[in-house]
Design an enzyme around this catalytic site. Structure first.
Site, short mmCIF file in Angstrom:
data_model
loop_
_atom_site.label_atom_id
_atom_site.label_comp_id
_atom_site.label_asym_id
_atom_site.label_seq_id
_atom_site.Cartn_x
_atom_site.Cartn_y
_atom_site.Cartn_z
CE LYS A 94 55.83 8.81 -1.91
NZ LYS A 94 57.01 9.75 -1.47
N PRO A 118 54.12 0.56 -9.60
CG PRO A 118 55.80 0.05 -11.09
CD PRO A 118 54.29 0.42 -10.89
CE1 TYR A 119 55.72 8.68 -6.54
CE2 TYR A 119 53.18 8.39 -6.17
CZ TYR A 119 54.32 9.03 -6.20
OH TYR A 119 54.32 10.34 -5.31
CB ALA A 120 50.64 3.06 -5.97
#
Length: 212
Positions: free
Chosen positions: A134, A129-131
């Site tokens: 971003k 989710p972060y990758a």
């Protein structure tokens, strides 16, 4: 220069504020809680209360109006995927649109070293989710007419800043102190406009990499 720093209370943001202040750059440190306001002032910035996670584009626009540059150094901190998308993607995109609406042409995004379409993070990985968030925000920024720079540090550490880095790296560790130094220098270096700068701790002085 008058800079709006979104995420001024974060681990990187709180290192950026005094560096900019030491260079006689005015910093509006944007934070989400009233309890965070005093620290921004102690560090040499002017605190500004705004919860970007829940603020509209119009509200962010008003907060950014009158500044010369925006630095995004906020983040959900991992954990909850929904909040990760809400902050690292959606709020970041609103801030980009707000910068354009407010006439603030310079925008520096603190991202991560692997923020490319083929980052290789599997969808069932807790880091995905972060990758994904971003990359979506970074790609949105790339598609604007802003004078943007995307900074891609490696795995963040709390080691002391060395002031020396290696660029064009694809993996490795980067101290938050060095990230703060690179943020400050990127703001003043026209050569970084339109660039995705991937870097880790290394041997080359930051001033030598980006110029004075």
């Amino acid at each position: 220069m008058n800079v709006a720093l979104i995420g001024a209370h974060g681990k990187v943001g709180r290192l950026v504020v005094p560096i900019l202040a030491d260079h006689k750059i005015e910093v509006s440190g944007i934070v989400r809680h009233e309890s965070q306001l005093p620290l921004v002032e102690e560090l040499g910035g002017t605190p500004l209360l705004l919860d970007v996670e829940n603020a509209t584009t119009e509200e962010i626009t008003e907060a950014l109006r009158g500044h010369d540059a925006v630095v995004w150094s906020a983040g959900a901190g991992g954990g909850d995927p929904d909040r990760t998308y809400a902050v690292d993607r959606d709020a970041a995109i609103r801030s980009i649109d707000a910068a354009a609406a407010a006439g603030v042409s310079r925008y520096v995004m603190v991202s991560w070293i692997g923020s490319v379409p083929d980052h290789g993070i599997a969808k069932d990985d807790s880091f995905f989710p972060y990758a994904d968030a971003k990359l979506a925000a970074d790609d949105h920024l790339r598609g604007t007419d802003l004078d943007w720079t995307i900074l891609g540090p490696g795995t963040l550490t709390n080691d002391e800043a060395t002031g020396t880095i290696t660029v064009d790296a694809h993996e490795g560790k980067t101290s938050r102190g060095n990230v703060a130094l690179v943020v400050a220098q990127a703001l003043r270096s026209p050569s970084t406009v339109g660039q995705f700068v991937r870097f880790v701790d290394g041997e080359t002085p930051v001033l030598e990499v980006f110029g004075r």
